[in-house]
Design an enzyme around this catalytic site. Sequence first.
Site, PDB file in Angstrom:
ATOM      1  N   HIS A  59      -4.257   0.966   7.743  1.00  0.00           N
ATOM      2  CA  HIS A  59      -2.896   1.520   7.804  1.00  0.00           C
ATOM      3  C   HIS A  59      -2.759   2.695   6.831  1.00  0.00           C
ATOM      4  CE1 HIS A  59       1.631   1.095   8.136  1.00  0.00           C
ATOM      5  NE2 HIS A  59       1.494   1.833   7.051  1.00  0.00           N
ATOM      6  N   GLU A  60      -3.224   2.512   5.594  1.00  0.00           N
ATOM      7  CA  GLU A  60      -3.107   3.585   4.593  1.00  0.00           C
ATOM      8  C   GLU A  60      -4.006   4.773   4.940  1.00  0.00           C
ATOM      9  OE1 GLU A  60      -0.636   3.403   2.718  1.00  0.00           O
ATOM     10  OE2 GLU A  60      -0.303   1.302   3.201  1.00  0.00           O
ATOM     11  N   HIS A  90      -2.457   7.128   7.247  1.00  0.00           N
ATOM     12  CA  HIS A  90      -1.502   8.052   6.616  1.00  0.00           C
ATOM     13  C   HIS A  90      -2.175   9.353   6.182  1.00  0.00           C
ATOM     14  CE1 HIS A  90       2.367   6.091   6.427  1.00  0.00           C
ATOM     15  NE2 HIS A  90       1.844   4.974   5.958  1.00  0.00           N
ATOM     16  N   CYS A 117       6.102  -0.180   7.390  1.00  0.00           N
ATOM     17  CA  CYS A 117       5.706   1.003   6.625  1.00  0.00           C
ATOM     18  C   CYS A 117       6.883   1.455   5.772  1.00  0.00           C
ATOM     19  CB  CYS A 117       5.298   2.116   7.593  1.00  0.00           C
ATOM     20  SG  CYS A 117       4.765   3.614   6.772  1.00  0.00           S
ATOM     21  N   LEU A 118       6.627   1.772   4.514  1.00  0.00           N
ATOM     22  CA  LEU A 118       7.714   2.190   3.623  1.00  0.00           C
ATOM     23  C   LEU A 118       8.405   3.457   4.122  1.00  0.00           C
ATOM     24  CD1 LEU A 118       6.031   1.594   0.140  1.00  0.00           C
ATOM     25  CD2 LEU A 118       7.780   0.179   1.242  1.00  0.00           C
ATOM     26  N   GLN A 174       3.009   9.955   1.516  1.00  0.00           N
ATOM     27  CA  GLN A 174       4.314   9.272   1.505  1.00  0.00           C
ATOM     28  C   GLN A 174       5.167   9.633   0.291  1.00  0.00           C
ATOM     29  OE1 GLN A 174       2.459   5.217   2.380  1.00  0.00           O
ATOM     30  NE2 GLN A 174       4.411   5.099   3.457  1.00  0.00           N
ATOM     31  N   GLY A 207       0.841  -1.185   0.000  1.00  0.00           N
ATOM     32  CA  GLY A 207       0.000   0.000   0.000  1.00  0.00           C
ATOM     33  C   GLY A 207       0.877   1.236   0.000  1.00  0.00           C
TER      34      GLY A 207
END
Length: 185
Positions: free
Chosen positions: A140-141, A144, A98-99, A50, A45
């Site tokens: 999670h997304e 963000h 997480c990226l 991000q 995702g």
Amino acid sequence: MVYSIVAYGDPVLRKKATDIDKDYPQLDKFISDMFETMYASHGVGLAAPQIGKSVRLFVIDGESFTEDDETMADFKKVFINPVILKEEGDKWAFNEGCLSIPRIREDIERPEQITIEYFDENWNKKTEVFDGLKARIIQHEYDHIEGILFVDKLGPLKRKMLQGKLNDISRGKVKVDYKMRFPKK
Ligand code: NI
């Protein structure tokens, strides 16, 4: 085009993102760039903040989870201006990463099921229910675009123990095999 992923510590990750409208410039390209960036960093995702854009859009492709859950094979979606209407069910723990926070993974508890309203890439309005892993990735997304990161959900002690590593990430002192942009480097 592959964007750099914004690292922990950048203020854009802490902003509540804003809705977009149908005139958003080059939306199709933006969406395909989001997918390209996500694949280049092997994520499941990616949310717009991000890559430094504080707008309410995220993309998901759960294909890499197909081994755990075969319904993930075609779980590829774009969420525009989403609103989580309901979160229900028992909380369960899943080891999240997480990226924007490379090399840190922690068990995070979230409710099992969500109801979400959003527009897809063709501006069709949808209201859908997701559970399990699908709900998890969306939650999670979604966090963000609300300016929330998974490490915020940890207890104060755990958070304190991670602080050094998080500071290192902000400074670029982390090994990562995709393009990143570090706020304190
Ligand atoms: Ni993330």
